[in-house]
Enzyme design. Structure first.
Site, PDB file in Angstrom:
ATOM      1  CE  LYS A  78     -14.769  52.680  23.335  1.00 61.08           C
ATOM      2  NZ  LYS A  78     -14.602  53.575  22.295  1.00 61.08           N
ATOM      3  NE  ARG A 119      -9.025  52.908  22.749  1.00 68.24           N
ATOM      4  CZ  ARG A 119      -9.587  52.321  23.540  1.00 68.24           C
ATOM      5  NH1 ARG A 119      -9.465  52.930  24.870  1.00 68.24           N
ATOM      6  NH2 ARG A 119     -10.078  54.022  23.239  1.00 68.24           N
ATOM      7  NE  ARG A 141     -12.297  62.049  27.028  1.00 73.46           N
ATOM      8  CZ  ARG A 141     -12.035  60.928  26.520  1.00 73.46           C
ATOM      9  NH1 ARG A 141     -12.987  60.057  27.362  1.00 73.46           N
ATOM     10  NH2 ARG A 141     -12.085  60.160  26.056  1.00 73.46           N
TER      11      ARG A 141
HETATM   12  P1  ADP Z   1     -11.688  56.955  23.512  1.00 71.78           P
HETATM   13  O1  ADP Z   1     -12.793  55.961  23.495  1.00 71.78           O
HETATM   14  O2  ADP Z   1     -13.279  57.788  23.527  1.00 71.78           O
HETATM   15  O3  ADP Z   1     -10.072  57.198  22.505  1.00 71.78           O
HETATM   16  P2  ADP Z   1     -11.239  56.260  26.459  1.00 71.78           P
HETATM   17  O4  ADP Z   1     -12.238  57.417  27.650  1.00 71.78           O
HETATM   18  O5  ADP Z   1     -11.617  55.032  26.069  1.00 71.78           O
HETATM   19  O6  ADP Z   1     -11.859  56.936  25.307  1.00 71.78           O
HETATM   20  O7  ADP Z   1      -9.653  56.452  26.211  1.00 71.78           O
HETATM   21  C1  ADP Z   1      -8.559  57.118  26.451  1.00 71.78           C
HETATM   22  C2  ADP Z   1      -7.275  57.273  26.033  1.00 71.78           C
HETATM   23  O8  ADP Z   1      -7.096  55.829  27.503  1.00 71.78           O
HETATM   24  C3  ADP Z   1      -7.021  55.921  24.748  1.00 71.78           C
HETATM   25  O9  ADP Z   1      -6.989  57.130  23.875  1.00 71.78           O
HETATM   26  C4  ADP Z   1      -5.402  56.396  24.981  1.00 71.78           C
HETATM   27  O10 ADP Z   1      -4.667  56.800  25.216  1.00 71.78           O
HETATM   28  C5  ADP Z   1      -6.220  55.566  26.467  1.00 71.78           C
HETATM   29  N1  ADP Z   1      -6.275  54.227  26.608  1.00 71.78           N
HETATM   30  C6  ADP Z   1      -7.846  53.601  26.118  1.00 71.78           C
HETATM   31  N2  ADP Z   1      -7.494  52.421  26.640  1.00 71.78           N
HETATM   32  C7  ADP Z   1      -6.410  51.872  26.334  1.00 71.78           C
HETATM   33  C8  ADP Z   1      -5.921  51.024  26.031  1.00 71.78           C
HETATM   34  N3  ADP Z   1      -6.773  49.801  25.519  1.00 71.78           N
HETATM   35  N4  ADP Z   1      -4.925  50.698  25.121  1.00 71.78           N
HETATM   36  C9  ADP Z   1      -4.125  51.819  25.698  1.00 71.78           C
HETATM   37  N5  ADP Z   1      -4.873  52.858  25.934  1.00 71.78           N
HETATM   38  C10 ADP Z   1      -5.751  52.747  25.907  1.00 71.78           C
END
Ligand code: ADP
Length: 191
Positions: A13, A88, A133
């Site tokens: 993404k 999400r 990460r």
């Molecule tokens: P990935 O898609 O690889 O899991 P992201 O960088 O998009 O990684 O997100 C990392 C973390 O940030 C998620 O596992 C969650 O803990 C938090 N996070 C990101 N976006 C949201 C969201 N919309 N709602 C809740 N938690 C979120």
């Protein structure tokens, strides 16, 4: 242009978001990146979010919703935005609907990147070696995938029902996936 890019962790993404945002001259807003920036700066939001992120769990909706609301209120997002990693949960979908309706606009499309489960675990473990990460360990990766399947996968049907879905195969070379995304976006009905 108001777009969302969705897909399981490791589907690419963030990589594709950059190209889409550049093309439409809109900011790519990644909730994961904003949380990580806050963790790095040691802000109150970062300290709170980190507890969830390190376990592969979602940060609570109230925290995430407020953060997104503040971000899309900024002047650079007035003409539109691409959301990466939001919404999400179903509660976040409703919240976003409200935010967009409030500005008198509408959502133009939802790009969903599909990906093979084993392939993406491999990608994430690879990324762990280069980016380090904290949530890219095998156990946490598996948990993030479970949470995605339980809480986020159902959103695909919601947006399909609204005729906004653009499903794209996320496997293969980065440029090839980008080409597929633009071809699919071109096929969306004009707003
Ligand atoms: P990935 O898609 O690889 O899991 P992201 O960088 O998009 O990684 O997100 C990392 C973390 O940030 C998620 O596992 C969650 O803990 C938090 N996070 C990101 N976006 C949201 C969201 N919309 N709602 C809740 N938690 C979120």
């Amino acid at each position: 242009m108001r777009l969302i890019i969705m897909g399981p962790p490791g589907a690419g993404k963030g990589t594709q978001a950059v190209f889409i945002a550049e093309h439409f001259k809109i900011p790519a807003i990644s909730t994961g990146d904003i949380f990580r920036a806050n963790v790095t700066r040691g802000t109150e939001l970062g300290v709170e979010a980190q507890k969830y992120m390190n376990a592969g769990e979602y940060v609570p909706d109230e925290i995430t919703n407020l953060m997104v609301r503040n971000r899309i209120d900024e002047p650079d997002a007035e003409r539109g935005f691409l959301l990466d990693g939001y919404p999400r949960t179903l509660a976040q979908v409703e919240e976003l609907d409200g935010m967009i309706a409030f500005t008198g606009h509408r959502l133009d499309g939802v790009v969903v990147l599909t990906a093979d489960r084993d392939e993406i675990v491999g990608r994430l473990l690879q990324r762990a070696q280069t980016e380090g990460r904290a949530d890219d360990t095998e156990d946490v990766i598996r948990r993030r995938q479970e949470v995605f399947a339980e809480q986020t996968a159902p959103l695909v049907e919601v947006y399909r029902g609204r005729g906004l879905l653009v499903e794209v195969d996320g496997m293969g070379a980065v440029e090839e996936v980008t080409r597929r995304i633009f071809a699919a976006l071109d096929a969306l009905p004009e707003s």
